[in-house]
Design a protein around this motif. Structure first.
Motif: not given
Lengths: 328, 337
Positions: A153, A156, A183-189, A192
């Protein structure tokens, strides 16, 4: 902390056929220390990517000076140039285009090690590659080493490009809008992970983004600067930039970004620029480049003289006549 | 046109869309149901690849050849009060309806114009295709008035080729073009991506104002929650081809029921809130071809119960105007899912 990067009066101009050169970056002064993050914010076309490319050694500069670890980049030759290029790496914006689709993740990360560190022994290589994959959070590692990019993805893929870069033990990483395609839901990780890497390896980031909130989040406790038409208009600690924005341009984009909605965010006061189009680089206004759009312009001053950098509070610099010492 | 905000304009019932791919049918949209009232603005949000563009293009019958609507109905209440099913209309009837009643601004609007025609020609062609006996002068007046409402210099824009105007201007021209025939439903796919922040603000303001003045309904696709908070009355969340939640905008932000919606809200950095710890939703979106049974969000969900892996939750009403498909919805006051 040692100083890693120092730019002084750096200018970049693109020559034109039969026309005057187009100056994209003007008088850029900045420093980045080891293990520090500098976040660059600005609209599209303000020159932030060009600046990133110059820092990464992918583009030349016309005048001024760029010192990396105390040495002028323009004068580096051979081994020194090679080592500079190894120490500065770049994460590109689009992970769907920056990875070779015909190469396995293992080779993608191992090839730079083979080429630059002359390690060809497979068990050692495997150990290095898996360590890197673990560092960027692609676990279980066995699942990823033999995958092709098409099976990954966006998030990844971006992690693979980070691992590939880390193989070179960089000191400075230029992160050019690296999360905008994710995707927004994966940006923060992903952000980090970048912060974790910084604490572990003490790398510096030159973080380019147009998303103010994201920039503020990533550069918490670090430095941020705003660019407009090839100049740095404001530079300060990231939190102060948002809470105590001084330059009219910064205040306008903050006001636009926080919006007028009551539901999600509370606007810190409405501030608008005058209706005018963004000037083109080929016909920049005289004096302060913002003056045709600035509601607080001072006639006879802003349209004639480029403002200097004024320090409004420790570490907080603004290029605007409103903050001139003798006026305040 | 009725001024009643609560009269139903468009309703989609159990629509499923599948793409024919080499690996098998890709179920891009499954059993999607939602409705839009007159003068309402609905936001369709979700991650890339969750089927939101497919769902929107299916309304205007512009799906790619490989995609087919496999079931469902799309009820549209025409101006004369009759309700028609868009999927049962003949080609001719549909063509009359499109742009006259329902118009769409596509993603990548930067390249939606024909590059070899002047903007004026494209306005004239649009009117000519739908209205008979309109003189060039009338068309000119109509386009001018519209371009002025979107704060453009009509004189200059009409005589330009698409490459001669900037991205923000092109976007505003397209919005003007989509409103040319006074449609009752305007669909916008990512109306402000690829625009800088100041232009984006301008366009949002404009849309809000136009919607109030002209009284059309909006369905817009976005993945930017700050746009949602500014423009939407209602938020429809999609995940892996399924509509998981539909809620009024205030309630969506203050009291999201689906763990995915809640996760999204807490994954977005804000400018003004300080020291708010952010959370990513772990894992990755599923492959839409090899979907497992049960809720597609279950593998990434922190509130997952055994039932989630067995059965797809029904799309049920949880309060007035608030629907959610979840076996274990987020309870009030609890944050981050």
């Amino acid at each position: 902390m040692d100083e890693l990067v120092r730019l002084e009066k750096l200018t970049k101009a693109f020559p034109q056929k039969r026309k005057q050169d187009v100056v994209i970056l003007r008088d850029i002064d900045l420093t980045i220390k080891e293990g520090e993050t500098l976040c660059v914010l600005g609209e599209s076309g303000c020159g932030k990517t060009t600046l990133g490319k110059i820092l990464a050694g992918l583009s030349t500069y016309s005048s001024g000076s760029y010192q990396f670890c105390g040495e002028e980049v323009r004068t580096l030759r051979k081994e020194k140039w090679d080592s500079f290029r190894n120490h500065v790496q770049m994460i590109h914006q689009n992970p769907y285009e920056s990875l070779n689709p015909a190469m396995m993740v293992f080779d993608m990360i191992a090839n730079p090690i083979r080429r630059h560190k002359h390690i060809n022994d497979i068990p050692t290589l495997y150990k290095k590659v898996t360590d890197l994959l673990e560092l960027v959070g692609l676990t279980p590692v066995e699942d990823f080493v033999d995958k092709y990019p098409n099976a990954l993805s966006g998030g990844q893929r971006q992690r693979v490009s980070i691992a590939r870069i880390l193989a070179m033990d960089p000191k400075l990483i230029v992160v050019d809008e690296a999360t905008s395609m994710i995707d927004t839901s994966l940006r923060i990780s992903l952000l980090k992970t970048l912060v974790d890497i910084q604490t572990k390896l003490n790398v510096s980031y030159f973080f380019i983004t147009h998303d103010l909130a994201l920039g503020r989040y990533f550069a918490r406790g670090q430095k941020a600067m705003i660019m407009y038409l090839g100049r740095i208009v404001e530079e300060s600690p990231a939190d102060e930039l948002i809470s105590k924005a001084a330059h009219p341009y910064t205040r306008a984009i903050l006001s636009a970004a926080s919006g007028s909605s009551e539901i999600l965010q509370h606007s810190a006061g409405h501030y608008e620029l005058l209706e005018a189009d963004v000037p083109s680089f080929t016909a920049l206004p005289s004096g302060c480049v913002l003056h045709p759009r600035c509601p607080q312009r001072i006639a006879g001053l802003c349209d004639c003289i480029q403002p200097e950098r004024y320090e409004v509070s420790p570490g907080h610099f603004v290029s605007c006549h409103l903050y001139a010492k003798d006026r305040a | 046109m009725s001024n009643d905000k609560n009269s139903l304009l468009f309703q989609m019932n159990n629509v499923s869309i599948a793409y024919n791919t080499k690996r098998g049918a890709l179920k891009a949209v499954q059993n999607a149901s939602f409705s839009i009232n007159e003068r309402e603005s609905a936001a369709l949000i979700g991650e890339s690849g969750c089927g939101k563009t497919t769902l929107a293009t299916s309304i205007v019958d512009a799906l790619p050849n490989a995609a087919a609507i496999t079931s469902g109905e799309m009820l549209y209440k025409a101006a004369d009060g009759k309700t028609v099913d868009l999927l049962k209309l003949s080609r001719g009837q549909m063509r009359r309806l499109l742009w006259d009643d329902i118009s769409m601004v596509f993603q990548a609007s930067q390249s939606s114009f024909n590059p070899v025609c002047k903007i004026r020609t494209q306005f004239v062609d649009t009117v000519r295709a739908h209205r008979k006996g309109v003189s060039n002068k009338q068309i000119d007046e109509m386009s001018r008035a519209l371009l002025e409402t979107v704060h453009l210099d009509a004189e200059k824009v009409l005589d330009s080729f698409p490459h001669e105007i900037s991205g923000g201007m092109k976007q505003r021209t397209l919005i003007a073009l989509s409103l040319l025939l006074d449609p009752r439903l305007v669909i916008l796919d990512e109306p402000t991506t690829a625009l800088d922040i100041l232009t984006q603000e301008k366009i949002l303001k404009l849309l809000r104002q136009l919607k109030d003045d002209k009284g059309f309904s909006l369905l817009f696709i976005t993945h930017d929650l700050s746009i949602v908070s500014e423009l939407a009355d209602k938020v429809i969340t999609m995940y892996a081809g399924i509509i998981v939640e539909s809620a009024p905008v205030k309630e969506f932000f203050s009291n999201p029921k689906h763990p995915y919606s809640s996760g999204l809200i807490h994954a977005i950095p804000r400018l003004t809130d300080t020291d708010d710890e952010l959370f990513s939703i772990p894992g990755n979106p599923p492959d839409l071809i090899t979907l497992r049974k049960g809720c597609p969000f279950a593998p990434r969900c922190s509130r997952c119960v055994p039932q989630c892996h067995e059965e797809l939750p029904p799309f049920e009403q949880v309060r007035a105007d608030h629907y959610c498909a979840c076996w274990n919805p987020v309870s009030e006051g609890v944050h981050h899912g």
